[in-house]
Design an enzyme around this catalytic site. Structure first.
Site, short mmCIF file in Angstrom:
data_model
loop_
_atom_site.label_atom_id
_atom_site.label_comp_id
_atom_site.label_asym_id
_atom_site.label_seq_id
_atom_site.Cartn_x
_atom_site.Cartn_y
_atom_site.Cartn_z
N ALA A 52 34.25 47.75 42.92
CA ALA A 52 35.38 46.91 42.55
C ALA A 52 35.11 45.45 42.91
O ALA A 52 35.47 44.53 42.17
CB ALA A 52 36.66 47.41 43.23
N GLY A 55 32.81 44.32 40.29
CA GLY A 55 33.53 44.30 39.03
C GLY A 55 34.51 43.15 38.93
O GLY A 55 34.69 42.56 37.86
N ASP A 56 35.13 42.79 40.04
CA ASP A 56 36.04 41.65 40.07
C ASP A 56 35.30 40.38 39.65
O ASP A 56 35.79 39.60 38.83
CB ASP A 56 36.63 41.51 41.47
CG ASP A 56 37.54 40.30 41.60
OD1 ASP A 56 38.51 40.19 40.83
OD2 ASP A 56 37.26 39.45 42.47
N ALA A 57 34.11 40.18 40.19
CA ALA A 57 33.32 38.99 39.87
C ALA A 57 32.87 38.99 38.41
O ALA A 57 32.96 37.97 37.72
CB ALA A 57 32.12 38.90 40.80
#
Length: 160
Positions: A52, A55-57
């Site tokens: 996550a 994935g956020d980046a």
């Protein structure tokens, strides 16, 4: 004239070389060369929280690139991006992708949802879980299947 010279000329003339979402996702995929150094066995050991985090980046980078054209003031870029990367919008995006997900991707989403142990006070826990699940899926696909990540990101309905 080679393509690098054409790009330089276009940039000097004020034209963008990023014209559609396929160009955007192509740039995103090119950043993945580092990810290819991680083995499948290592990827399986990465926690959903770490996926996550990655994935956020990646998701934010995709959204930032998406809003680069047409050119605007920085504060407009910022508002547009923030509107798309906030948990509520990510949760909506995840729900729109669910019908398109494969069984292994649904398992990653489930793992991301179950990995959530805390949440911001202002958010409904379900919204935060869904946003984290989307980020987990993006992180996982970034490391394992770039074409699939591109396909799913292109299905998102980002507002101009």
């Amino acid at each position: 004239m080679n393509s690098q010279e054409e790009q330089r000329l276009n940039q000097e003339e004020g034209e963008s070389t990023i014209e559609d979402s396929s160009d955007i996702t192509e740039l995103l995929v090119k950043t993945a060369e580092l990810a290819q150094q991680i083995s499948p066995a290592q990827i399986k050991q990465i926690s959903p929280s770490a996926l996550a985090y990655l994935g956020d980046a990646i998701y934010e980078l995709y959204v930032r690139i998406y809003y680069l054209w047409p050119q605007q003031r920085s504060e407009i870029y910022h508002r547009s991006v923030v509107a798309q990367v906030r948990a509520e919008t990510q949760a909506l995006h995840l729900r729109s992708l669910i019908p398109h997900l494969r069984s292994n991707e649904l398992e990653i989403v489930r793992r991301g949802r179950n990995a959530v142990t805390s949440r911001p006070k202002r958010l409904n826990p379900e919204i935060y879980q869904q946003a984290t699940s989307l980020e987990t899926l993006v992180g996982y696909l970034y490391l394992t299947d770039h074409p699939r990540l591109t396909e799913l990101l292109q299905k998102l309905h980002l507002e101009r």
